[in-house]
Design a protein around this motif. Structure first.
Motif, PDB file in Angstrom:
ATOM      1  N   LEU A   1       0.827  -1.208   0.000  1.00 18.38           N
ATOM      2  CA  LEU A   1       0.000   0.000   0.000  1.00 18.38           C
ATOM      3  C   LEU A   1       0.864   1.262   0.000  1.00 18.38           C
ATOM      4  N   ARG A   2       1.941   1.244   0.791  1.00 20.30           N
ATOM      5  CA  ARG A   2       2.843   2.400   0.810  1.00 20.30           C
ATOM      6  C   ARG A   2       3.422   2.642  -0.586  1.00 20.30           C
ATOM      7  N   GLY A   3       3.842   1.566  -1.237  1.00 17.50           N
ATOM      8  CA  GLY A   3       4.410   1.701  -2.578  1.00 17.50           C
ATOM      9  C   GLY A   3       3.401   2.262  -3.559  1.00 17.50           C
ATOM     10  N   PHE A   4       2.143   1.819  -3.432  1.00 16.38           N
ATOM     11  CA  PHE A   4       1.111   2.304  -4.341  1.00 16.38           C
ATOM     12  C   PHE A   4       0.816   3.778  -4.097  1.00 16.38           C
ATOM     13  N   VAL A   5       0.729   4.166  -2.806  1.00 19.94           N
ATOM     14  CA  VAL A   5       0.484   5.575  -2.469  1.00 19.94           C
ATOM     15  C   VAL A   5       1.626   6.451  -2.981  1.00 19.94           C
TER      16      VAL A   5
ATOM     17  N   SER B   1       1.194   9.497  -5.608  1.00 21.97           N
ATOM     18  CA  SER B   1       1.541  10.872  -5.241  1.00 21.97           C
ATOM     19  C   SER B   1       2.678  11.423  -6.085  1.00 21.97           C
ATOM     20  N   GLU B   2       3.673  10.572  -6.386  1.00 20.61           N
ATOM     21  CA  GLU B   2       4.845  11.072  -7.102  1.00 20.61           C
ATOM     22  C   GLU B   2       4.715  10.963  -8.615  1.00 20.61           C
ATOM     23  N   ASP B   3       4.215   9.826  -9.095  1.00 19.38           N
ATOM     24  CA  ASP B   3       4.212   9.586 -10.540  1.00 19.38           C
ATOM     25  C   ASP B   3       2.914   9.970 -11.228  1.00 19.38           C
TER      26      ASP B   3
END
Length: 270
Positions: free
Chosen positions: A90-94, A98-100
């Motif tokens: 989930l952190r990776g997806f968020v 947010s960034e990409d």
């Protein structure tokens, strides 16, 4: 079932509604263990108590939860490891969103200094506290226009790259005594007029400061919310003269220190 489908079922909280519910229930158990009220969990995540019961049985069978009697459950090491795996996902997806994703579509507004066409690369500068955009990529910071604009009109920009080259503004502070200590009459109006001529913006805080500005023939740009306004003006390169009553001085200087903005308190005594 295909291997990809099995992977989604086993590991993908975002791909599997079943695992998303498993995840929520495990979190709720971890927060409440060992005494777990199934109705409270049901209310917290918006499903029925019977569904919670079914999921609990499934989690016990998978070794993610131990049952220690009626209404007493505990997340196992395997359950904690699974929660950690899913949380990392989930952190990776968020971070990706947010960034990409959001970072790519975030739109800011600038004032066009030349005619600009949608899709054109523009150079960015800061002037008078406002972001400016000029057609071409010769500046230290560039962006892509997402709207057309004539010179002097607002233009939408995105994909900002580089750093807009400008210096932070200066803040000169005149502390005006409170009325019981002389108030505005303790300040030299001629001195204020000369100071104001060297600044882009005039701000006041407190009634004594308002009167002092009026006595010097000054028309303040900022009368309300001056602590936040002065801080923002400085971050956008504007030099500000701040007249503030002594009882409000620390509220203004604290804001400036929080943002590592320098300021100078000068004497303007009559």
């Amino acid at each position: 079932m295909s291997r990809n489908a099995e992977d989604a079922e086993e590991f993908g909280v975002l791909q599997s509604k079943r695992n998303a519910t498993r995840y929520q229930i495990l979190v709720q158990i971890a927060e409440r263990q060992p005494a777990v009220n199934q109705q409270e969990i049901a209310d917290a995540i918006g499903i029925t108590a019977q569904a919670v019961s079914d999921y609990l049985q499934d989690l016990v069978e998978h070794g993610y939860v131990n049952k220690h009697g009626r209404g007493r459950y505990e997340v196992t090491k395997e359950g904690v490891d699974w929660l950690i795996t899913q949380t990392d996902e989930l952190r990776g997806f968020v971070r990706h969103v947010s960034e990409d994703v959001i970072g790519q579509v975030e739109i800011e507004t600038a004032i066009a200094t030349t005619e600009i066409e949608e899709g054109e690369t523009v150079s960015l500068t800061m002037r008078d506290g406002v972001l400016r955009a000029m057609a071409g990529d010769t500046g230290s910071a560039t962006a892509v226009a997402v709207t057309d604009a004539a010179a002097g009109r607002d233009v939408g920009i995105t994909n900002v790259e580089g750093v807009v080259d400008y210096e932070l503004g200066t803040v000169t502070i005149v502390s005006v005594p409170q009325v019981q200590n002389g108030g505005s009459s303790a300040v030299d109006p001629d001195r204020l007029s000369k100071l104001a001529a060297d600044h882009d913006l005039i701000a006041v805080g407190g009634a004594e400061a308002v009167v002092a500005a009026d006595a010097a023939g000054l028309d303040p740009d900022v009368r309300f919310g001056s602590s936040a306004a002065v801080q923002e003006a400085a971050t956008k390169g504007l030099d500000t003269l701040l007249l503030v009553s002594t009882d409000l001085l620390s509220a203004h200087t604290d804001k400036l220190r929080e943002q590592n903005l320098s300021y100078e308190v000068v004497d303007a005594a009559a």
